[in-house]
Design a protein around this motif. Sequence first.
Motif, PDB file in Angstrom:
ATOM      1  N   MET A   1       0.810  -1.199   0.000  1.00 41.82           N
ATOM      2  CA  MET A   1       0.000   0.000   0.000  1.00 41.82           C
ATOM      3  C   MET A   1       0.854   1.264   0.000  1.00 41.82           C
ATOM      4  N   GLY A   2       2.150   1.116  -0.020  1.00 43.99           N
ATOM      5  CA  GLY A   2       3.016   2.278  -0.069  1.00 43.99           C
ATOM      6  C   GLY A   2       3.366   2.860   1.287  1.00 43.99           C
ATOM      7  N   HIS A   3       2.972   2.180   2.370  1.00 43.88           N
ATOM      8  CA  HIS A   3       3.280   2.683   3.706  1.00 43.88           C
ATOM      9  C   HIS A   3       4.659   2.224   4.135  1.00 43.88           C
ATOM     10  N   ARG A   4       5.253   3.001   5.012  1.00 48.66           N
ATOM     11  CA  ARG A   4       6.476   2.556   5.654  1.00 48.66           C
ATOM     12  C   ARG A   4       6.423   3.024   7.099  1.00 48.66           C
ATOM     13  N   ILE A   5       7.049   2.286   7.957  1.00 43.94           N
ATOM     14  CA  ILE A   5       7.038   2.590   9.380  1.00 43.94           C
ATOM     15  C   ILE A   5       8.461   2.842   9.834  1.00 43.94           C
ATOM     16  N   TYR A   6       8.631   3.890  10.606  1.00 42.49           N
ATOM     17  CA  TYR A   6       9.919   4.202  11.192  1.00 42.49           C
ATOM     18  C   TYR A   6       9.757   4.130  12.696  1.00 42.49           C
ATOM     19  N   SER A   7      10.641   3.425  13.354  1.00 44.10           N
ATOM     20  CA  SER A   7      10.565   3.277  14.801  1.00 44.10           C
ATOM     21  C   SER A   7      11.903   3.651  15.417  1.00 44.10           C
ATOM     22  N   ASN A   8      11.839   4.394  16.521  1.00 41.46           N
ATOM     23  CA  ASN A   8      13.055   4.804  17.197  1.00 41.46           C
ATOM     24  C   ASN A   8      12.806   4.807  18.696  1.00 41.46           C
ATOM     25  N   ASP A   9      13.769   4.381  19.473  1.00 41.23           N
ATOM     26  CA  ASP A   9      13.668   4.389  20.923  1.00 41.23           C
ATOM     27  C   ASP A   9      14.186   5.727  21.432  1.00 41.23           C
ATOM     28  N   ALA A  10      13.306   6.730  21.460  1.00 43.47           N
ATOM     29  CA  ALA A  10      13.701   8.076  21.873  1.00 43.47           C
ATOM     30  C   ALA A  10      14.122   8.117  23.335  1.00 43.47           C
ATOM     31  N   LEU A  11      13.552   7.257  24.165  1.00 48.58           N
ATOM     32  CA  LEU A  11      13.931   7.244  25.578  1.00 48.58           C
ATOM     33  C   LEU A  11      15.375   6.774  25.759  1.00 48.58           C
ATOM     34  N   ARG A  12      15.777   5.808  24.965  1.00 46.01           N
ATOM     35  CA  ARG A  12      17.173   5.368  25.018  1.00 46.01           C
ATOM     36  C   ARG A  12      18.086   6.510  24.601  1.00 46.01           C
ATOM     37  N   THR A  13      17.706   7.219  23.552  1.00 44.67           N
ATOM     38  CA  THR A  13      18.497   8.353  23.094  1.00 44.67           C
ATOM     39  C   THR A  13      18.523   9.462  24.145  1.00 44.67           C
ATOM     40  N   LEU A  14      17.402   9.680  24.831  1.00 45.63           N
ATOM     41  CA  LEU A  14      17.365  10.654  25.925  1.00 45.63           C
ATOM     42  C   LEU A  14      18.383  10.288  27.004  1.00 45.63           C
ATOM     43  N   GLU A  15      18.376   9.025  27.395  1.00 44.76           N
ATOM     44  CA  GLU A  15      19.313   8.562  28.423  1.00 44.76           C
ATOM     45  C   GLU A  15      20.755   8.714  27.964  1.00 44.76           C
ATOM     46  N   GLU A  16      21.033   8.385  26.697  1.00 44.65           N
ATOM     47  CA  GLU A  16      22.393   8.505  26.174  1.00 44.65           C
ATOM     48  C   GLU A  16      22.839   9.963  26.076  1.00 44.65           C
ATOM     49  N   ALA A  17      21.941  10.841  25.642  1.00 43.15           N
ATOM     50  CA  ALA A  17      22.307  12.242  25.427  1.00 43.15           C
ATOM     51  C   ALA A  17      22.414  13.033  26.727  1.00 43.15           C
ATOM     52  N   PHE A  18      21.542  12.729  27.700  1.00 44.39           N
ATOM     53  CA  PHE A  18      21.458  13.587  28.886  1.00 44.39           C
ATOM     54  C   PHE A  18      21.706  12.878  30.212  1.00 44.39           C
ATOM     55  N   GLY A  19      21.815  11.557  30.191  1.00 40.39           N
ATOM     56  CA  GLY A  19      21.908  10.816  31.440  1.00 40.39           C
ATOM     57  C   GLY A  19      23.270  10.775  32.082  1.00 40.39           C
ATOM     58  N   SER A  20      24.317  10.924  31.313  1.00 37.88           N
ATOM     59  CA  SER A  20      25.659  10.806  31.894  1.00 37.88           C
ATOM     60  C   SER A  20      26.219  12.175  32.247  1.00 37.88           C
ATOM     61  N   GLY A  21      26.992  12.214  33.289  1.00 33.71           N
ATOM     62  CA  GLY A  21      27.707  13.441  33.635  1.00 33.71           C
ATOM     63  C   GLY A  21      26.849  14.553  34.174  1.00 33.71           C
TER      64      GLY A  21
END
Length: 154
Positions: A1-21
């Motif tokens: 049908m021409g659809h595509r799905i994109y999935s990303n774990d934004a919470l993991r990225t949040l933890e990686e970007a802001f969780g350390s230090g």
Amino acid sequence: MGHRIYSNDALRTLEEAFGSGGDFIANQSDPERSALFLRENLEFEDRTFDGALIWDTLQFLAPPLLQDTVDRLYRILRPQSSLLAFFHAEEKAETAPLYSYRIVDSKIMSLTPRNQVRPVQYFNNRSLEKLFQKFHSVKFFLTRDHLREVIVRR
């Protein structure tokens, strides 16, 4: 049908970007870390998506990053598209459960607990209307388990 799905774990990225230090919330004020988070999660051409499932991620973003994220979502969503987000509505709670959401089939959604996190802020209907003011419409539904479901139309 021409659809595509994109999935990303934004919470993991949040933890990686802001969780350390240092402090998770204070780290979100760092322009380099914020730019990394936005690049990792929302670097798409304008009007790329017909919809977005944001789950409860927005509640864990500090105000400047939150507004940048919502502005970026507005830019990458096509006109007439929808966005679904959840916000924990129990303001007296010191922490909120953090889940991974997965759609199993048309009638089943799986929630996997990750941990308890202190939301950066709580949102009432007025603050959600202000947050999504660029969008065409905002609808709210309060669930039995103290979640505010928000459906936003671009």
